[in-house]
Design a protein around this motif. Structure first.
Motif, PDB file in Angstrom:
ATOM      1  N   PRO A 123      42.980  43.387  15.155  1.00 59.34           N
ATOM      2  CA  PRO A 123      43.698  43.195  16.417  1.00 59.34           C
ATOM      3  C   PRO A 123      45.069  42.557  16.182  1.00 59.34           C
ATOM      4  O   PRO A 123      45.178  41.489  15.573  1.00 59.34           O
ATOM      5  CB  PRO A 123      42.783  42.271  17.220  1.00 59.34           C
ATOM      6  CG  PRO A 123      41.919  41.601  16.203  1.00 59.34           C
ATOM      7  CD  PRO A 123      41.810  42.527  15.043  1.00 59.34           C
ATOM      8  N   ALA A 124      46.116  43.203  16.673  1.00 61.57           N
ATOM      9  CA  ALA A 124      47.485  42.721  16.454  1.00 61.57           C
ATOM     10  C   ALA A 124      47.716  41.366  17.103  1.00 61.57           C
ATOM     11  O   ALA A 124      48.382  40.507  16.526  1.00 61.57           O
ATOM     12  CB  ALA A 124      48.493  43.739  16.987  1.00 61.57           C
ATOM     13  N   ALA A 130      43.202  31.097  20.355  1.00 63.38           N
ATOM     14  CA  ALA A 130      42.618  32.050  19.404  1.00 63.38           C
ATOM     15  C   ALA A 130      42.895  31.631  17.964  1.00 63.38           C
ATOM     16  O   ALA A 130      43.194  32.456  17.114  1.00 63.38           O
ATOM     17  CB  ALA A 130      43.158  33.449  19.676  1.00 63.38           C
ATOM     18  N   SER A 131      42.772  30.344  17.695  1.00 63.89           N
ATOM     19  CA  SER A 131      43.085  29.869  16.347  1.00 63.89           C
ATOM     20  C   SER A 131      42.099  30.411  15.314  1.00 63.89           C
ATOM     21  O   SER A 131      42.507  30.775  14.202  1.00 63.89           O
ATOM     22  CB  SER A 131      43.110  28.344  16.299  1.00 63.89           C
ATOM     23  OG  SER A 131      41.887  27.811  16.761  1.00 63.89           O
ATOM     24  N   LEU A 132      40.829  30.512  15.650  1.00 59.98           N
ATOM     25  CA  LEU A 132      39.866  31.054  14.689  1.00 59.98           C
ATOM     26  C   LEU A 132      40.069  32.550  14.497  1.00 59.98           C
ATOM     27  O   LEU A 132      39.952  33.063  13.381  1.00 59.98           O
ATOM     28  CB  LEU A 132      38.431  30.752  15.119  1.00 59.98           C
ATOM     29  CG  LEU A 132      38.048  29.270  15.126  1.00 59.98           C
ATOM     30  CD1 LEU A 132      36.571  29.113  15.488  1.00 59.98           C
ATOM     31  CD2 LEU A 132      38.359  28.593  13.806  1.00 59.98           C
ATOM     32  N   ALA A 133      40.401  33.259  15.570  1.00 58.25           N
ATOM     33  CA  ALA A 133      40.701  34.688  15.450  1.00 58.25           C
ATOM     34  C   ALA A 133      41.927  34.883  14.561  1.00 58.25           C
ATOM     35  O   ALA A 133      41.963  35.780  13.711  1.00 58.25           O
ATOM     36  CB  ALA A 133      40.939  35.302  16.830  1.00 58.25           C
ATOM     37  N   HIS A 152      31.197  36.098   9.812  1.00 63.10           N
ATOM     38  CA  HIS A 152      32.013  37.272  10.142  1.00 63.10           C
ATOM     39  C   HIS A 152      32.808  37.707   8.906  1.00 63.10           C
ATOM     40  O   HIS A 152      32.845  38.900   8.569  1.00 63.10           O
ATOM     41  CB  HIS A 152      32.950  36.905  11.298  1.00 63.10           C
ATOM     42  CG  HIS A 152      33.502  38.062  12.056  1.00 63.10           C
ATOM     43  ND1 HIS A 152      32.921  38.561  13.187  1.00 63.10           N
ATOM     44  CD2 HIS A 152      34.596  38.818  11.843  1.00 63.10           C
ATOM     45  CE1 HIS A 152      33.628  39.569  13.649  1.00 63.10           C
ATOM     46  NE2 HIS A 152      34.659  39.752  12.847  1.00 63.10           N
ATOM     47  N   LEU A 153      33.415  36.753   8.235  1.00 64.65           N
ATOM     48  CA  LEU A 153      34.173  37.044   7.019  1.00 64.65           C
ATOM     49  C   LEU A 153      33.265  37.626   5.938  1.00 64.65           C
ATOM     50  O   LEU A 153      33.612  38.620   5.293  1.00 64.65           O
ATOM     51  CB  LEU A 153      34.860  35.774   6.517  1.00 64.65           C
ATOM     52  CG  LEU A 153      35.642  35.889   5.215  1.00 64.65           C
ATOM     53  CD1 LEU A 153      36.791  36.868   5.356  1.00 64.65           C
ATOM     54  CD2 LEU A 153      36.154  34.518   4.797  1.00 64.65           C
ATOM     55  N   VAL A 185      37.431  45.612  12.543  1.00 63.61           N
ATOM     56  CA  VAL A 185      37.076  44.193  12.542  1.00 63.61           C
ATOM     57  C   VAL A 185      37.401  43.629  13.912  1.00 63.61           C
ATOM     58  O   VAL A 185      38.548  43.693  14.364  1.00 63.61           O
ATOM     59  CB  VAL A 185      37.860  43.427  11.452  1.00 63.61           C
ATOM     60  CG1 VAL A 185      37.479  41.951  11.464  1.00 63.61           C
ATOM     61  CG2 VAL A 185      37.603  44.044  10.082  1.00 63.61           C
ATOM     62  N   GLU A 186      36.395  43.099  14.543  1.00 63.32           N
ATOM     63  CA  GLU A 186      36.588  42.527  15.874  1.00 63.32           C
ATOM     64  C   GLU A 186      36.838  41.027  15.757  1.00 63.32           C
ATOM     65  O   GLU A 186      36.335  40.367  14.853  1.00 63.32           O
ATOM     66  CB  GLU A 186      35.374  42.814  16.742  1.00 63.32           C
ATOM     67  CG  GLU A 186      35.178  44.311  16.980  1.00 63.32           C
ATOM     68  CD  GLU A 186      33.938  44.632  17.760  1.00 63.32           C
ATOM     69  OE1 GLU A 186      34.074  45.238  18.831  1.00 63.32           O
ATOM     70  OE2 GLU A 186      32.838  44.287  17.300  1.00 63.32           O
TER      71      GLU A 186
END
Length: 186
Positions: free
Chosen positions: A101-102, A111-114, A71-72, A49-50
């Protein structure tokens, strides 16, 4: 399910456009664009998952949120297809490993949405690990650092362990520089 199942088939990677090269670095047999194309002998499906692109929270708009939801949905559909595949060929020895991604899970600026996607998926995969355990399908998450050669070797070893130790399910394992940083593990 036999805890001593060995040689249960091979693992495949489902995910990004460079999946063939990455599959080889992870020690997987092959790579596919989607779970609907899985070969019968695949006993481990690895979903990569990117993260969505970084964007400050105040800069996000409805289009960004819609893309996040798509994406979800794509991830959920891949899992549904994977479970359907395993049910059609038999679930003994079946494993789903998810690579997230850790840095998105641990938090990073802009990167709040990530982070929302990654942390939501972490809970989602723990829940389906509970659901699928009764069908002898294990589900584990690996939070990767960079998937460079060194990190890929560690991730590949974990994938092999998951493939051969089927009682391991519902685990969240960090690789790279930030294992368990800022997280309290159950």
């Amino acid at each position: 399910m036999s805890a001593a199942v060995r040689d249960v088939g091979f693992g495949v990677l489902v995910g990004p456009s460079n999946r063939g090269e990455l599959a080889a670095r992870l020690g997987l047999e092959d790579a596919f664009a989607g779970a609907s194309w899985l070969p019968e002998g695949a006993r481990q499906v690895v979903l990569l998952v990117e993260s969505p692109a970084d964007e400050p929270l105040v800069g996000t708009d409805e289009d960004d949120l819609a893309a996040l939801f798509e994406h979800l949905k794509d991830v959920v559909h891949q899992v549904q297809e994977t479970v359907g595949h395993f049910r059609s060929v038999g679930t003994e020895g079946a494993t789903i490993a998810v690579l997230l991604p850790a840095d998105a899970a641990l938090g990073r600026a802009n990167a709040s949405l990530a982070g929302a996607l990654t942390d939501g998926l972490m809970s989602f995969f723990r829940t389906i690990a509970i659901e699928l355990r009764k069908e002898d399908i294990s589900v584990n998450v690996v939070f990767y650092d960079s998937l460079d050669e060194e990190d890929a070797a560690v991730v590949g070893a974990l994938l092999g362990a998951y493939r051969n130790a089927l009682a391991i399910t519902g685990q969240e394992t960090y690789t790279g520089r930030g294992p368990n940083l800022g997280k309290v593990k159950p």
